[in-house]
Design a protein around this motif. Sequence first.
Motif: not given
Length: 457
Positions: A411-422
Motif C-alpha cells: 500500500a505504501a509502495a505506490g504512494d507519491a510521497r515516498l522518497p524515490v530512493a525507497r
Amino acid sequence: METLYSVRLEGLAANPSAPEDILLRILEHAEHRIRAALVHRPGVPGAVYDAVMRHPDPRTRRLLAMDGRVPAGLRARLAADPDPAIRMAVAWGPDLRWDGAEPLPAQTVARLAADPDARVRHALCELASLPGAVRAALAADADPKVRRNALQLWRDPPPEVVDAALDDPDPDVRRQAMLHGYRRRPDLVAPLLADGCESVASDAVLDRAQALALSRHDRPCMRAAAAANPSLPADLVTELAADPEDEVRLAVSLRPELTEKERAAIDYRVGARDRLRPPRWFRDRLDDADLLRRYAASAHVGLRRLAAHSPHLPGDLVARLARDDDSTVRALLAEHHPDAPADLLLAVTLESPHVFRFERLRHPNFPHAGLARLAGSPDPVARMLAVRDPGASPAVVERLSRDGEPRVRAAAAGDARLPVARVLELLDDPAAARSAAGNPGLPVRSMERILYDVAIL
C-alpha cells in the motif's frame, strides 16, 4: 508464470506517469495479463486507445469493450468488430461493473439489437440502460433464447408484451411471461405453484386451498415462502409459527402485522453473519416511513437488518442503526445508504472479515483525512488505510513501507510521497514491487530498466 520482472511490468503498465511510448511498447510486446493492467488504468492516452482498437488479439480488444472508463464513442466503434465475442462484450457492456459508465449511443444499441449473431442480441438484454422499445423488439426476437432473456431481465414489461409472450411457442419464454403476469392474471398462479416456484408462493394472492396446500407442503422452503406471503390467512400464520423448521419460523417472525410481543413468542433464529433476503413485499415498501421506523426500532435483529437495506431511511434512523450492536446491521447500512456516516464506513471497513469491505473506500463519505492516526495500529488493514490520508507525512509513509506486513508495504509502495530512493528499493520486494513500479514518482530511466529486464527495450 509470474516473476519479479513481470510483476514490475504489470505495475508499470498502470503507472499514471508512464510516458505514452512506454505504454505502447508494453501493449505491443507484453502478455495479456499485463495488457489488461494497461487498459484498465485510469488516464489511458488516446494513442494507446487507438492501438488497442487495432490490436490483433481479440482478448485485448474485448478488455476495451468492457471497461467503464472508456468513452462510449470508442466502445461503440467495437460494435463493428468482426469477432462476435467483441460485439457481445460491447453489448452487455460495463453497466453493472462500473459506476458512471457513459451509455452507448442510441444508434449503436440499435445496431447491436439487429446483430446477425444471436449471442450478441442475447448479451444486449443485459444492458441496464436498454430503452424499452429495443427491449420490446428483443422480446419478439426470432431466437427463443433472446426472447427469454429479454423478458427475464425486464423489471416491469408492459401487459401487451407479457400477454403476447404467454402464447409463445417456446415453453421457457411462456414461463418467463407467467412470472411477470401472475399478479395481474390469477389463473397463472396455480401452474407456477405446481412447478414449485418459491417467489410466487411468497408473493401471489392465494386462495384458501392454495394457502393451505403451501402451509402443509413437504418442502420447508415452500412453507417458508408461504410464511412470508402477505395474503396468508391468520390461522395458517399461527400454525407456521410453530413449524419444526427454523427457516419457516423465521419467515413468520418477519411478517409486518405482528406485534413485538407476538414476534418474541416465536422461536426464530438469526445467525451472526446471516444475510436475510428481503421479501418482495418489503422491497416494494423500501420508502414506507412507518414500516421502516417500526423495523429499525424492533428487538428482532432480522427486522433491523431488513430496515438497513433501505436507501430511504431518514437521518435519525440512520444514526440509530449506525450504533446497532449487530455488525451485520451496520454493514448493510454502510452498503445500501447513500448518506452512511463517515465513522460507520470506517468502522465497517475495519471490522468486516469480507474482502468486499474495501468497496466502502469509494463511498463519497469515507473519511480519508485523519487516517494517519492508524499508522501504529496492531491491525494491518488499519495501517493500510493510514496511507490513504492526504495529510500523512512522507516519514509516516516511509515507515509503513518498511512494515512487517506485506500488504502494508504494498500500500505504501505506490504512494507519491515516498522518497524515490525507497521506491527503487521496493522494486526488489516481491510483495511491493508491483506497487512500486506503479509509483508516479518512479524515474523514467527506472521505467526503461523494467522494460529492458523483460527484453521489451
